[in-house]
Design an enzyme around this catalytic site. Sequence first.
Site, PDB file in Angstrom:
ATOM      1  N   HIS A  83      61.724  23.428  99.625  1.00 32.10           N
ATOM      2  CA  HIS A  83      62.206  24.462  98.710  1.00 32.10           C
ATOM      3  C   HIS A  83      61.029  25.336  98.324  1.00 32.10           C
ATOM      4  CE1 HIS A  83      64.214  26.297  95.271  1.00 32.10           C
ATOM      5  NE2 HIS A  83      65.337  25.881  95.826  1.00 32.10           N
ATOM      6  N   ASP A 138      71.143  21.189  99.135  1.00 31.17           N
ATOM      7  CA  ASP A 138      72.019  21.222 100.314  1.00 31.17           C
ATOM      8  C   ASP A 138      71.955  19.961 101.152  1.00 31.17           C
ATOM      9  OD1 ASP A 138      73.023  23.754  99.848  1.00 31.17           O
ATOM     10  OD2 ASP A 138      71.288  24.719 100.772  1.00 31.17           O
TER      11      ASP A 138
END
Length: 381
Positions: free
Chosen positions: A261, A317
């Site tokens: 991320h 996700d």
Amino acid sequence: MAEIAYAKGLEGVIAGESRICKVDGKNGRLYYYGYQIADLAMKTSFEEVTYLLLHGALPTLGELSDFSARMRKSRELKSPIIDMIKNFPRSSHPMELLQSTVNFLSGYIEHRIEHSLSCNCRQTLHQIAQLPAVIAAFDRFKNGLNYIPPRDDLSHGANFLWQLRGIEPDSEDGEIMDKCLVLHAEHSFNASTFTARVVASTLSTCYCSISAAIGSLYGSLHGGASEKVIAMVEEIGDVENVVPWLDAALAKKQKIMGMGHRVYKAKDPRAVIMEKFLQTLSNKYNNHDKLEILRRIEKTFRERMEEKGKPIYPNVDFFSGAVYSLLGISPNLFTPIFAMARSSGWLAHILEQRSDNRLFRPRALYVGEIDRPWPKAENRR
Ligand code: COA
């Protein structure tokens, strides 16, 4: 020439102030208006969180009941919209449909659209309330099924499952679906939210701003990762194949979807909660295949990256696609579900942008040529 510093992709550039969401990437924490994501996910509903995002405060019981009633009243699609969905090319990705439909919706609403805070999108809530129906209808038409009208006695998440599957979900499935939407509702100045704010900053409509944001979310570096995670899990097939598959992928310098991320340098707090939902559903449906494969990927990937001194953790996700699969949702709907949830965060940002607007206008560092001699057409090679 002196080197001019700039931030590629605007990385790390502070582009404005916001009170809506704080992402503490170092410590793996996330807050909406100061409330921790774990409290929001475990103690509220998507409707309550939407109220919080649009009003900046948690509702009283009376305010929540009025807000939920208004949002539920806005769920039903008008017949021209249903016809548009029916006629949309079936081979298209539902994100393409969603982006087109949001602008189409604006022609069929009963509220006044204004390029200011007096626009009453906060009252009618169409861009948020109608997205589940759009996604569910497209999927059903593609599968030769009929449109199922919404129910106003179900939460936002449970109603989506109802409109998609045509079977009322049990309370556990409905609640998990609703909480997944809470987890995805907001995440500060990421690419799609920034897109929504850039469009809003030109004094464009909230519908145009949200449809632009949907286009931005479609890409696999942003919202499209959960669909790719499930494709990866299916390609791996069995927990015993994880290590050789991962080593081969890393040797090819392949990005592992659902991992890493830009902001979080710890495990994404939403992934922690998503993993719990996946555990609950895996136990309930006695199907642990995806959970086992994902946990093995997480462990092996972390070991491999730590060997290189680059600890990388799962993002939201990583587990969400497996949760949706156990709820009977097909992978091409994962990103649309993300959009369905994020529409409330986008709208909150559009309203905040309008409250103290300044047109976004970054500059580029020009690195091309100047004063080139003009070649005649016949002399060009
Ligand atoms: N698979 C393999 N390597 C990864 C990786 C992944 N998923 N995520 C990061 N890395 C590598 C980077 O390439 C970088 O290597 P380098 O130092 O050799 O260049 C290193 O780990 C550090 O990366 P970092 O700076 O923490 O991340 P980033 O800002 O470069 O990338 C993403 C962030 C989200 C674009 C990236 O992690 C990614 O593509 N993830 C997969 C897609 C995804 O899940 N997207 C959803 C995000 S919510």
